[in-house]
Design a protein around this motif. Structure first.
Motif, short mmCIF file in Angstrom:
data_model
loop_
_atom_site.label_atom_id
_atom_site.label_comp_id
_atom_site.label_asym_id
_atom_site.label_seq_id
_atom_site.Cartn_x
_atom_site.Cartn_y
_atom_site.Cartn_z
N ALA A 192 6.49 -44.47 -60.70
CA ALA A 192 5.52 -43.39 -60.72
C ALA A 192 4.83 -43.28 -62.08
O ALA A 192 3.76 -42.67 -62.19
N TYR A 193 5.43 -43.90 -63.11
CA TYR A 193 4.93 -43.74 -64.47
C TYR A 193 4.60 -45.06 -65.17
O TYR A 193 3.72 -45.09 -66.04
N VAL A 194 5.29 -46.12 -64.82
CA VAL A 194 5.16 -47.39 -65.55
C VAL A 194 4.38 -48.40 -64.70
O VAL A 194 4.85 -48.83 -63.65
N PRO A 195 3.19 -48.81 -65.15
CA PRO A 195 2.40 -49.77 -64.38
C PRO A 195 2.96 -51.19 -64.46
O PRO A 195 3.63 -51.54 -65.44
N PRO A 196 2.69 -52.00 -63.47
CA PRO A 196 3.20 -53.39 -63.45
C PRO A 196 2.78 -54.22 -64.65
O PRO A 196 3.51 -55.11 -65.08
N LYS A 197 1.59 -53.94 -65.18
CA LYS A 197 1.14 -54.73 -66.34
C LYS A 197 1.98 -54.43 -67.58
O LYS A 197 2.00 -55.22 -68.52
N VAL A 198 2.65 -53.29 -67.58
CA VAL A 198 3.53 -52.95 -68.70
C VAL A 198 4.94 -53.48 -68.45
O VAL A 198 5.53 -54.13 -69.31
#
Length: 334
Positions: A26-32
């Motif tokens: 919910a908070y951390v995008p896949p690119k990160v």
């Protein structure tokens, strides 16, 4: 026995942290950090293991059972996105309802006539198809077709007053498609978004393990090599969809094949500000993709909160695709 319990305790704690990691989608995008999104694929197996271990501690009369039980409540809503028993609410306000059907038709390879017969039998207000087969001609009774795209199509018995493509595919790298179609229903306009996110392009042979440690290890690595880049592509692709939702002057119904499971990054960021029709009015399992014989839900219908879901069904009575059709009814009086 103490050693076994210690091993099980460590395993239980480990599973708990993996499940918490999944919530971070919910908070951390896949690119990160794409690995959290990978955990969402294993959620059914993780939560089943967590429940079994919790029951084991209860049977063993261990105080830790209460700790794991209450910590497990963190995953109550994630479970409802897979299995739910809200029940049919269609009898609550039957005066102003519409029926929506959405499914991936797999290019009509299971039979165009079967797809036609199914849709015509539903008498739906709006039908959204993904992978409908751009060269296929469907003849649906009393349904008007919006302008076509190569992969997705929308049909309505009501007046179509606007249509726009949201995601432009280059046919090679980007295979995602999305359109918004504004439809006037009983004097009010609603925005229908038909979405097909980037597929993983797996074949059964690519994901089926055969017991050979070397070959299975190679297959797992190849699976991950496909998953991680696709997660990142999804992150980019949902940007335009979010704009269409957030800036819509009309109530929104978003449906389609998201190629993403519940509790994934894609799920959290597409459902934001909307409601999952299955969670609100579903009953039983939401599994919609049946080709791999695993609990896989990748087909959805989300709506603005001003629209009340009254029923939601995954129709397992027909096999006209590798996806089961999803059928939902909505009350527009809210």
């Amino acid at each position: 026995m103490k050693i076994l319990r210690l091993i099980l305790l460590i395993a239980h704690i480990g599973i708990f942290f993996l499940l918490v990691g999944m919530l971070l989608n919910a908070y951390v995008p896949p690119k990160v950090f794409p690995w959290f999104n990978l955990l969402s694929l294993g959620f059914p197996f993780l939560i089943i293991s967590y429940v079994i271990l919790t029951i084991f501690w209860i049977i063993s009369w261990k105080k830790r059972a209460f700790v794991f039980f209450f910590l497990g409540l963190l995953f109550f809503n994630p479970v409802l996105r897979w299995v739910n028993f809200s029940g049919d609410k269609s009898s609550d306000k039957p005066d102003n309802t519409i029926k929506v059907v959405s499914f991936n038709a797999r290019n009509g390879t299971f039979g165009v006539k079967d797809v036609e017969a199914f849709v015509n039998n539903q008498n739906a207000d709006v039908v959204l198809l993904q992978e409908y087969g751009g060269n296929k001609e469907y003849h649906f009774e009393n349904l008007n077709e919006a302008p076509q795209t190569p992969i997705i199509a929308i049909f309505s018995k009501h007046k179509i007053i606007g249509h726009k493509q949201l995601i432009n595919s280059d046919y090679e790298y980007n295979n995602a498609y999305a359109t918004q179609t504004d439809i006037e229903i009983k004097g009010k306009t609603y925005r229908f978004i038909n979405l097909y996110l980037q597929p993983y392009k797996f074949e059964k042979s690519m994901v089926k393990l055969n017991g050979s440690s070397d070959e299975d290890e190679k297959k797992v690595k190849n699976i991950i090599k496909r998953l991680i880049p696709t997660f990142k592509m999804h992150q980019e692709q949902i940007v335009e969809v979010r704009k269409a939702i957030d800036h819509s002057p009309y109530p929104v119904i978003l449906a389609g094949d998201f190629n993403s499971v519940p509790n994934s990054y894609e799920y959290y960021h597409l459902v934001d500000g909307l409601q999952d029709a299955f969670v609100e009015a579903g009953n039983g399992s939401a599994t919609s993709f049946h080709d791999y014989k695993l609990p896989i839900r990748i087909d959805y219908i989300f709506t603005s909160k001003s629209i009340s879901p009254t029923s939601y069904k995954v129709d397992r009575s027909v096999k006209i695709s590798d996806h089961y059709p999803i059928i939902a009814s909505f009350n527009l009086s809210k």
